[in-house]
Design a protein around this motif. Structure first.
Motif, PDB file in Angstrom:
ATOM      1  N   GLN A  72       0.548  -1.266  -0.099  1.00 21.81           N
ATOM      2  CA  GLN A  72      -0.084   0.012   0.341  1.00 21.81           C
ATOM      3  C   GLN A  72       0.327   1.618  -0.020  1.00 21.81           C
ATOM      4  OE1 GLN A  72      -3.457   0.822   0.355  1.00 21.81           O
ATOM      5  NE2 GLN A  72      -3.434  -0.983  -0.817  1.00 21.81           N
ATOM      6  N   PRO A  73       0.539   2.345  -0.323  1.00 23.98           N
ATOM      7  CA  PRO A  73       1.180   3.516  -0.854  1.00 23.98           C
ATOM      8  C   PRO A  73       0.568   4.472   0.248  1.00 23.98           C
ATOM      9  CG  PRO A  73      -0.921   3.676  -2.031  1.00 23.98           C
ATOM     10  CD  PRO A  73      -0.733   2.257  -1.482  1.00 23.98           C
ATOM     11  N   LEU A 131      -6.115  12.684  -2.105  1.00 20.27           N
ATOM     12  CA  LEU A 131      -7.414  12.148  -1.710  1.00 20.27           C
ATOM     13  C   LEU A 131      -8.447  12.434  -2.896  1.00 20.27           C
ATOM     14  CD1 LEU A 131      -7.206  12.851   2.224  1.00 20.27           C
ATOM     15  CD2 LEU A 131      -7.199  11.113   1.032  1.00 20.27           C
ATOM     16  N   ARG A 136     -15.048   7.383   5.083  1.00 19.31           N
ATOM     17  CA  ARG A 136     -15.223   6.716   4.989  1.00 19.31           C
ATOM     18  C   ARG A 136     -15.228   6.098   3.463  1.00 19.31           C
ATOM     19  NH1 ARG A 136     -19.913   7.478   6.908  1.00 19.31           N
ATOM     20  NH2 ARG A 136     -19.405   6.447   9.014  1.00 19.31           N
ATOM     21  N   SER A 137     -15.313   6.247   3.256  1.00 20.63           N
ATOM     22  CA  SER A 137     -15.072   5.375   1.437  1.00 20.63           C
ATOM     23  C   SER A 137     -13.855   5.238   1.151  1.00 20.63           C
ATOM     24  CB  SER A 137     -15.863   6.151   0.568  1.00 20.63           C
ATOM     25  OG  SER A 137     -15.223   6.890  -0.203  1.00 20.63           O
ATOM     26  N   GLU A 140     -11.517   2.139   1.118  1.00 21.50           N
ATOM     27  CA  GLU A 140     -10.958   1.711  -0.336  1.00 21.50           C
ATOM     28  C   GLU A 140     -10.876   0.502  -0.693  1.00 21.50           C
ATOM     29  OE1 GLU A 140      -9.073   4.947  -2.598  1.00 21.50           O
ATOM     30  OE2 GLU A 140     -10.935   5.141  -3.693  1.00 21.50           O
ATOM     31  N   ALA A 141      -9.804   0.603   0.031  1.00 21.57           N
ATOM     32  CA  ALA A 141      -9.424  -0.842  -0.009  1.00 21.57           C
ATOM     33  C   ALA A 141      -9.922  -2.421   0.282  1.00 21.57           C
ATOM     34  CB  ALA A 141      -7.986  -0.608   0.012  1.00 21.57           C
ATOM     35  N   ARG A 147      -5.947   4.708   5.338  1.00 23.35           N
ATOM     36  CA  ARG A 147      -6.389   4.714   3.837  1.00 23.35           C
ATOM     37  C   ARG A 147      -4.650   3.212   3.970  1.00 23.35           C
ATOM     38  NH1 ARG A 147      -6.798   7.894  -1.383  1.00 23.35           N
ATOM     39  NH2 ARG A 147      -4.543   8.329  -0.483  1.00 23.35           N
TER      40      ARG A 147
END
Lengths: 294, 343, 560, 700
Positions: free
Chosen positions: D450-451, D460, D467-468, D472-473, D521
């Protein structure tokens, strides 16, 4: 992101857009003016039947070319038809026609722009070359040619304008997608494991569409103007349907009877002006991006 | 730069092929019998004339072959004969072109002279009454149906007030100057016919002013936007910190930078101008391509329409090429990019 | 000679039309109205002019539409816009006496004799005529001109189709033999497309009258900028889209014009022509729209001439396409549903009612009081008789953007549509470009149309036989042939007989009978005859002769 | 102080800025003095009012800002009320400005030479021709090798360092008495920053020009200024000599600033004393002492009444508790030094017996970018972004990658993330070749790598809620909704944002909060490897420290494997177990972080270390200041790519490209003369002299 989140996002955008609009309206009388004008115009056009009991096509050649008076507030034209009624009912043609043209042009253009911006080099080349060709066409000449070939009618006029309306959307849409593709949040979305179709539809498009909508907004004004030009040149519509451009054109023959051309001309001016004003405000408020339209 | 220009010119070829192809196909979609349309009724009754014509334009062949034949003739400068004027289209185009160039060129000049000061003023006075006025005016300019404005203008300024000459390029009492460029203003200057020059110039004023409501509207808005983008730039503060006055800062540092993007808009505006020219030339009896286009469309004169689209397409593309070149001349950053690219 | 004179239904600025003669005025012809009104206003101008300093006018400026003018070469041109220019610089063998188009008077020829079989014409040429190079005219010039037109094979070459031979039969005498009888042949010779030019001058610039002219003649371009005629003016030059200029011919054999130059200034918009006229920038405005002409009536220093065009605007029905329109009763319904008087409100001075296909200015025209008038009950009855008591739908095609002279086609069509709607006939208007309209009409593909028929030359034989069943118009365009009905056969026979009849009285009886029958059973509704409305400055122009062919003969203009 | 008129005196300056509903005072009673030969530093975070203050001196304020009170006096003359003409006459001639972004501050379409000499012409000091030659002279004197070329060129043709020198030349050309330098080195690479600071210091020292230096970075200011003012929320909260400010900060804010920078002395992985919260927005300064909301010493009086700036010890401070704090804190410098001593002894990470599993292995990957030229149809440029880079990352390690602009570190990150393709070479993740995987397989890989991105604004999606974004992942990899929601809350709380942040949109968050979302995230799906590309460089100093601490929590709590990319060697060193130093697409040195940073083997590493503005730096010692700017990646030099800037380059360097070779202790270096520069770094004084002589010799 699932459909729920997507829906959330959309609702959020809408909510944000609305609240933003509300703010702007308070601060921006320009926006308020344009909205009021457009709402009034829409009301007048939709309520034409209430505002005048005269039919827009009822002729009375023995009372032709009457100056404005109580019976005919905008006077009568060469066939003795009531100019007020024709202006009001004419809006029912001009406005929807422009909306259809822009809707068509925007959707086709956006789809092609997506293809070009996201579909790889070859597709991009092909789409953009075709777009270049159409862009190099003088809009009106091509529309005139199409219209001349198909014959004058409302539908053909719409087809003619739609045929030349999409390229600017291809360009803008493609340009924005190209730029967005490199933006970090899009890269981040890919890194999160979204498929590329998902990235396009859920991440890129939501960022493209508002800008395109604003552009389409302004374009409705342009489309009204261009449609009226086509009609003015006798290529947009068949008599006896009232359309503002063709009404001005008939007024050309009788400039001494200024009311025949002036009222439909003013109608065009006011509505197009309001659309431009509106587009301007919304553009300033929502998205500085669109101003770089090319 | 030279390679760049030649590449761009090379790209014109597919564009032109595309333009002719589309227009040609559209022209064949109409029910008009090309023979009747081109030759007229009398000739259409003579079988051998008809046969010769059909052979020349390959009318018995498939559409594609017809198109190729058309392109072959086009390559030899033969654009066919106008249905409306009955003259060779190429000849028509040549004779109408200078009038349009003169009108369009003058309009662009006029627009620039109107727009740049207005746009700068509005940007510098952002948020004031001046700004509001300029923005309203330009919006009205952009929204104005110019065919209507043209009529009103003629009626008012010529017919009632008589402060501008009437339609046409020159007073009927004057002879056009000896043709060199075909532009009356320039030709009359070359011939030192001052009266003719004044007259030609006076005839240009109203039509180009009306045309300029569109172009100047767009250009002013662009100048303003562009200027607003430049005004917060750091180098203006740098200039001020060097001791430059506000006027100097605006004129010498802000304006040149702000005008660069405006130049690219001129190319776009030119497209609008071609549209406007059709209307204005028709209304002002201006013997140019625009009026020719109008007549051609009214009479479905497709040989002429193809020729006009070609001319407009080429002009539009060339103007935009020119704009890009000027853009590069003006902006050293682009120049560098091109130089690097060549290496 | 079955030509549509209007090649392509151009915007009808200029039509061949009625015309004026140069010097001779008659007060009796049906066409004299224009002249009379001109004279009266001219007189009024002159008397009430309180001698407003007759400023010396050396350039007469005429605002006119250039239209489709392609060439000023009289042997190659056939466009309807050209006669006004040709008439100013060339002479024809014979011409009309002023506005009168029912007889011809000398022009190039002094006098002429026609053989009893009507096939041989001997002309004595006026020995005083000189060309603009100062050389006297000879029979060779006539022969050269006619042959060059024939062999150039241009669009006007059909003018020579009826000619069997042309010979010089004396120093100043020429004999022309025809293939067949043409009762209107002398009228045809008045056409400016049959102008006579100097053989020497044209040859010097590449012209030829030889059979190979179509391939070898190179004089057309020269003749576009110069003239080789004997008319009152010499062509100075012609700039497309701008103007055409002529100046006084020093060798002119008639009375010299009172001004040095005439500038034909090309102005396409009627309003603009009006503006120029009112402001005094031009002395003539050739293409006034009816409303503009009406607004000019009574204006100070402005006069308006109404010149009949001799053209016919009619609603034609193809008897074979729309099932409803196959029934002669529906034709009758259409004919009687139209409010012709109301229509007159639309075209005002730009037209006059007609009683048949022959406009009143032509010989043998049906008297105007026999014309059809609106009768709604008769129309409804006819519809019921045809089995369509509630009407029926039909498509009515017209040429968009076209003007019947100066009356917009769309105006007339929209009006007719509304009239027909009133009796229940649902008309769907279909405006198409004039080229397309013409193509479709010729191919007989239009179920109903409004169209205009103009004359190739002034003569009833160019009209009536064409509208008779099976004629050039009625046949291919409307599918109305003699075998359609007994009446159709009868009309066709009457028309044919008339063209063979030399006795004018009998000719007229036959023609009238045919026209009456056509009005009863023909698929036509005769709408009107367009008029050309010409505005002029009464403070400058005293008199001028007008005519349906060349409208204004600038050589006849007299200044105040 | 009294008696003589100071060169510049700012007295109780107030500036108000127009906001949505009226004017807000954002500079509130600032007083300053600057004198010939003095260098005054102004330090503060974004929004502290430091730039407005200096802009007000020359009256170049944004349109929305007004001076509402106070005076600016130059040699006693009041500038705040002087005519515009008078102020213009002073600008450039008496007071010059050097600002941060040299690209934005130079007119892009005017030749540099013309811009440099413009002050001379505007003040009618010399004629045009003479001005041009003066400009060239000035540029030469600032160490630009080819002034003629520079004067004829346009700004974009030159590197940031050269442009900044041109700006300085412009400021100097009319021989002003005072130069105001506003963040003059912020956008520059460390080695170039060192050059510029050096120039400014010499100006001040040798030419006696008064200097006001503004920076967010206390370290930078301390390099050259003898006096420092610390600004917070529109006021100066502390002022004093550099030594005092650094050694004995009295204001808690100053203290926190000093401590929040990961300095060389701090042990690796120790928590930084971050200031909680973020600098107040100008829309709403807190009542009372504006710092009270973030201050651990704050009491009631702080929240009610704003303290005045009062003299204490050598300096002045605005704090109710200054005395206690100063006493309590003691000499930080001493403390730091002891810590340093301790850390160096025991700092070496415990070498695990069994080296952990290799998580990621990069085998000589190469990546050349084709950059389409700005114009269509021209051949693209090739940028040698990565050239045969090899690396290994073991589970649990933190690999720091450092290097200057254009060294290829971000490209490397993108290649490892498989967001960019490599031209050749292999990338193995847990032993699997992931170099060319595509489609579904690639998508599955994302779960493990993950980055975290640099730009908290750009990374973003503005149209997604937190939240979304965080989920996301999880969403992409099919985590059920309920579980997802729990995880989002969990993650948000971990990164220090409450659960209520889940419903916010990115634009409602501050920079620090956004970056926390970015981190959340990345960790939401429990990846095995996180690649963070400059995650703190866009943040304010105090916020930066918070985020660094967050990273350390991550390492500790999740045993994450982390690749941490930064241009700031201080940060890299603080967080990493291993470092790789990159130069122009190549890794030129690799090894355990502490070892590399204390005994650099590659001269470039040494130069990077030396150019770190260290608060503890002794200004008298020399630094290894590199010549010029990094070469263009489109046409790297032959042989060793560093040789054009290397003070030690020998003939062989131009011919043979040095390989990355193993050294002792798991270190690797690509240099023909490894360790040649490190002799100096450790051995204290005397180094400077030798460096400078070497440098001087090469330059001559």
């Amino acid at each position: 992101m699932g459909p729920v989140a997507a829906a959330e996002g959309r609702r959020a955008i809408a909510a944000r857009g609305l609240s933003k609009l509300g703010q702007v309206a308070r601060r921006d009388p320009q926006l308020a003016v344009s909205v009021v004008v457009l709402v009034l115009a829409a009301a007048a056009i939709l309520g034409a039947g209430f505002l005048t009991s005269t039919s827009p096509s009822a002729q009375d050649v023995f009372h032709r070319l009457q100056p404005p008076n109580w019976a005919h507030p905008f006077g009568t034209d060469q066939l003795g038809r009531d100019v007020l009624a024709r202006v009001l009912y004419g809006g029912r043609i001009s406005l929807p026609a422009a909306v259809v043209v822009v809707l068509f042009g925007a959707s086709v253009g956006t789809m092609l722009g997506m293809l070009a911006g996201y579909g790889g080099r070859t597709i991009d080349e092909v789409v953009m070359r075709v777009t270049d060709v159409v862009l190099a066409f003088p809009v009106l000449v091509l529309a005139m040619a199409v219209s001349a070939a198909l014959g004058a009618s409302l539908v053909n006029g719409i087809i003619a304008l739609s045929a030349v309306w999409w390229p600017s959307y291809v360009r803008v849409c493609r340009g924005m997608i190209m730029e967005l593709r490199e933006r970090q949040f899009v890269v981040a979305a890919r890194a999160a494991g979204r498929s590329s179709l998902n990235v396009l539809s859920r991440v890129i498009l939501p960022n493209v569409i508002p800008a395109l909508l604003v552009m389409a907004f302004v374009d409705v004004g342009r489309a009204i103007l261009d449609f009226s030009i086509l009609s003015f040149l006798g290529l947009g519509i068949r008599p006896p349907a009232p359309e503002w451009g063709s009404m001005v054109a008939t007024g050309v023959e009788v400039m001494d009877q200024w009311w025949v051309a002036t009222f439909p001309g003013l109608a065009i001016l006011v509505v197009v002006f309001a659309f431009n004003l509106l587009g301007d405000s919304v553009r300033d408020a929502l998205d500085p991006w669109v101003s770089g339209r090319r | 730069m030279i390679t760049y220009v030649s590449r761009r010119l090379g790209l014109l070829v597919p564009i032109l092929v595309g333009i002719t192809f589309i227009t040609f196909m559209v022209s064949r979609a109409i029910p008009t019998d090309p023979v009747v349309a081109a030759l007229g009724q009398q000739a259409a009754d003579h079988p051998n004339i008809v046969a010769a014509y059909r052979a020349q334009w390959g009318l018995n062949e498939s559409l594609l072959i017809q198109y190729l034949i058309y392109m072959k003739n086009l390559f030899h400068g033969n654009l066919g004969q106008s249905i409306y004027t009955h003259r060779p289209v190429a000849e028509d185009l040549l004779s109408y072109m200078p009038a349009t160039i003169e009108l369009a060129g003058f309009t662009i000049l006029l627009s620039v002279f109107i727009s740049v000061p207005l746009g700068v003023l509005a940007a510098v006075k952002r948020g004031t009454v001046v700004d509001l006025l300029v923005r309203l005016l330009t919006l009205i300019g952009v929204a104005m149906p110019i065919f209507w404005l043209a009529l009103a203008g003629l009626e008012l300024f010529y017919f009632h007030m008589g402060i501008v000459p009437g339609p046409g390029r020159l007073s009927p009492l004057l002879n056009p100057p000896p043709r060199v460029t075909g532009l009356f203003t320039i030709d009359s200057l070359l011939a030192r016919q001052w009266g003719t020059f004044n007259n030609a110039l006076a005839h240009l004023i109203l039509p180009s002013l009306i045309l300029a409501t569109w172009t100047a509207g767009t250009l002013t808005r662009m100048t303003r936007t562009s200027m607003l983008a430049v005004l917060p730039q750091g180098y203006l503060n740098t200039a001020r910190s060097k001791g430059a006055s506000e006027l100097y800062t605006i004129l010498r540092h802000a304006l040149p930078n702000a005008l660069i993007p405006v130049v690219t808009i001129v190319g776009l505006v030119f497209g609008d101008l071609l549209t406007g020219v059709i209307l204005i030339e028709t209304l002002f009896s201006w013997p140019g391509i625009g009026r020719y286009a109008y007549e051609a469309a009214i009479y479905a004169d497709f040989p002429a329409i193809i020729g006009i689209t070609l001319v407009f397409g080429v002009t539009y593309s060339l103007v935009n090429l020119g704009v890009d070149v000027v853009y590069a001349r003006l902006d050293p950053r682009i120049r560098t990019a091109m130089a690097l690219g060549r290496r | 000679m079955k030509q549509d004179n209007r090649r392509l239904g151009k915007r009808q600025y200029s039509l061949p039309g009625a015309q004026p003669s140069r010097r001779e005025f008659l007060q009796h012809s049906a066409v004299a109205t224009a002249l009379t009104s001109l004279m009266s206003s001219a007189v009024a101008g002159a008397t009430s002019a309180q001698a407003a300093q007759p400023k010396k006018l050396d350039t007469l400026v005429v605002a006119v539409q250039e239209g489709d003018t392609r060439t000023i070469d009289p042997d190659d041109a056939d466009e309807l816009t050209v006669p006004i220019f040709l008439r100013a610089i060339y002479d024809q063998m014979v011409t009309f006496p002023g506005s009168i188009v029912t007889r011809v008077v000398p022009d190039f020829a002094n006098k002429w004799e026609v053989s009893s079989d009507g096939l041989t014409y001997v002309f004595a040429l006026n020995p005083n005529i000189k060309f603009s190079n100062g050389k006297p005219a000879t029979p060779e010039d006539v022969i050269f001109s006619y042959n060059r037109q024939r062999y150039l094979k241009g669009p006007a070459s059909w003018f020579q189709d009826g000619v069997k031979s042309i010979e010089k039969t004396g120093t100043h005498e020429i004999t022309i033999k025809l293939n067949s009888i043409n009762v209107d042949w002398l009228f045809l010779l008045t056409s400016p497309f049959l102008s006579i030019e100097s053989a020497e001058m044209v040859k010097a610039h590449g012209g030829t009258g030889a059979q190979s002219a179509a391939a070898t003649d190179t004089a057309v371009a020269w003749l576009d900028q110069h003239s080789a005629g004997s008319g009152p003016f010499i062509l100075d030059g012609w700039q497309h889209g701008s103007q055409l200029t002529v100046s006084r011919n020093p060798y002119y054999w008639g009375k010299p014009a009172p001004f040095d130059r005439v500038v034909f200034r090309f102005v396409e918009e009627a309003t603009v022509q009006r503006d120029l006229l009112v402001r005094g920038d031009v002395q003539f405005a050739m293409n006034l729209s009816p409303d503009i002409a009406a607004s000019l009536q009574g204006q100070r220093n402005i006069g308006v001439l109404d010149v009949p065009s001799l053209a016919t605007v009619w609603l034609g029905i193809n008897v074979n396409l729309n099932p409803a329109l196959k029934h002669p009763k529906t034709w009758e319904a259409i004919k009687y549903a139209i409010d012709y008087d109301g229509m007159a409100q639309l075209y005002k001075g730009g037209g006059k009612p007609i009683a048949s296909c022959l406009p009143p200015g032509l010989p043998n025209a049906l008297p105007i009081d026999e014309r059809i008038k609106q009768d709604l009950s008769r129309a409804k009855a006819a519809l019921a008789a045809a089995g369509y008591p509630n009407g029926f739908p039909m498509v009515l095609t017209y040429a968009s953007g076209q003007l019947y002279y100066n009356v917009p086609a769309s105006l007339i069509a929209t009006y007719v549509q509304e009239n027909l709607n009133r009796v229940g006939i649902k008309v769907n208007l279909r405006p198409v470009p004039s080229t397309e309209e013409l193509t479709e009409i010729r191919a007989g593909k239009l179920e109903a149309f409004i169209h205009e028929w103009g004359l190739d030359y002034v003569g009833w034989t160019d009209v009536l036989p064409l509208f008779a069943p099976g004629g050039h118009v009625a046949g291919p365009r409307q599918n109305w042939y003699p075998n359609y009905s007994r009446d159709a056969q009868k009309i066709a026979d009457l028309a044919k007989e008339a063209t063979m009849t030399l006795d004018p009285k009998k000719q007229q009886t036959l023609c009238w009978e045919a026209q009456r029958l056509m009005n009863e059973v023909g698929p036509f509704a005769w709408l009107f005859e367009p008029y050309i409305q010409i505005g002029y400055r009464t403070d400058v122009v005293k008199s001028v002769s007008t005519n349906p062919v060349w409208y204004v003969d600038v050589g006849t203009v007299e200044l105040v | 102080m009294a008696g003589t008129t100071p060169l510049l005196e700012v007295d109780n300056l107030h500036i108000a800025v127009q906001v949505a509903d009226g004017f807000r005072e954002v500079v509130r009673g600032v007083s300053l003095r600057a004198d010939h030969g003095n260098a005054l530093g102004l330090v503060g975070e974004s929004g502290s009012g430091k730039t407005l203050t200096t802009s007000a001196i020359v009256r170049i304020l944004p349109a929305a800002a007004r001076i509402t009170d106070g005076q600016v006096r130059l040699n006693g003359e009041d500038l705040t009320h002087a005519s515009a003409r008078r102020v213009a006459a002073i600008r450039g001639k008496e007071i010059s400005l050097v600002v941060q972004d040299s690209l934005a501050s130079l007119n892009p379409i005017m030749r540099v030479g013309k811009q440099v000499c413009e002050p001379l012409l505007l003040h009618h000091l010399v004629n045009r021709k003479r001005a041009a030659s003066r400009a060239a002279d000035m540029l030469r004197s600032l160490g630009l090798p080819d002034p003629a070329r520079l004067t004829q060129g346009y700004p974009h043709e030159f590197s940031g360092g050269m442009r900044q020198r041109a700006m300085i030349a412009t400021a100097l050309i009319a021989s002003p008495q005072l130069i105001i330098a506003d963040e003059p080195t912020t956008a520059l690479d460390a080695t170039v920053q060192a050059q510029i600071l050096d120039i400014l210091a010499r100006l001040n020292r040798d030419m006696g020009v008064a200097l006001i230096l503004i920076s967010h970075d206390l370290a930078v200011v301390s390099e050259i200024c003898d006096h420092i003012g610390v600004m917070y929320a529109g006021r100066i909260v502390e002022t004093g000599s550099s030594r005092a400010i650094l050694g004995q900060p009295m204001h808690p804010y100053t203290q926190a600033l000093v401590e929040s920078v990961p300095m060389s002395g701090l042990p690796r992985g120790s928590r930084l004393k971050a200031i909680p919260g973020e600098p107040p927005s100008i829309e709403a300064f807190p009542s009372g002492c504006p710092f009270s909301t973030r201050c651990r010493h704050a009491t009631n009086i702080c929240r009610q009444k704003e303290p005045e700036l009062t003299a204490r010890n050598e300096g002045r401070v605005a704090c109710w508790h200054a005395e206690e704090i100063a006493n309590g804190a003691g000499s930080r410098l001493a403390a730091v030094q002891t810590i340093t001593a301790a850390s160096i002894e025991g700092a070496d990470p415990p070498v695990p017996r069994q080296p952990p599993e290799e998580l990621l292995r990069v085998e000589s990957i190469t990546r050349h970018y084709r950059v389409p030229s700005a114009w269509p149809f021209l051949p693209p440029l090739h940028i040698h972004a990565l050239d045969e880079v090899s690396l290994t990352v073991r589970r649990g390690e933190t690999l720091g990658i450092a290097g200057e602009t254009g060294c290829g570190k971000s490209t490397l990150a993108n290649c490892l993330l498989r967001l960019a393709d490599v031209d050749s070479g292999r990338i193995l993740f847990r032993g699997h070749d992931i170099t060319n995987i595509r489609g579904e397989e690639l998508r599955r890989l994302r779960r493990y790598i993950q980055p975290i991105f640099q730009d908290p604004y750009g990374s973003l999606n503005p149209r997604q809620r937190v939240r979304s974004l965080v989920a996301e992942a999880l969403t992409s990899h099919g985590t059920p909704a309920a579980e997802r929601e729990n995880r989002v809350i969990e993650v948000l709380q971990f990164v220090g944002l409450g659960a209520h942040f889940a419903d916010k949109f990115p634009h409602e968050l501050s920079g620090g909060q956004r970056q926390r979302v970015g981190i959340g995230r990345a960790i939401a799906i429990n990846p095995e490897l996180i690649i963070a590309d400059e995650p703190v460089s866009a943040l304010d100093v105090s916020v930066q420290a918070q985020v660094i601490n967050l990273f350390m929590d991550l390492q500790r709590r999740f045993a994450l494997t982390l690749i941490f990319i930064s241009h700031d060697l201080r940060v890299v060193r603080h967080l990493s177990s291993h470092v790789a130093i990159m130069f122009l697409g190549k890794v030129i040195e690799y090894g355990p972080a502490e070892a590399v940073c204390t005994t650099p083997l590659h001269p470039y590493t040494a130069a990077l270390l030396s150019s770190v503005p260290g608060i503890s730096h002794d200004p008298s010692t020399g630094r290894l200041i590199l010549r010029g700017d990094p070469p263009s990646p489109t046409s790297p030099p032959s042989g060793c790519r560093f040789r054009t800037r290397c003070p030690y380059a020998a003939a062989t360097c131009a011919e043979v490209a040095p390989e990355l070779q193993r050294h002792e202790n798991g270190r690797m270096v690509a240099c023909h003369f490894p360790g040649i520069a490190s002799e100096f770094i450790g051995s204290g004084e005397g180094l400077g002299g030798r460096h400078q002589s070497v440098v001087a010799a090469r330059q001559a």
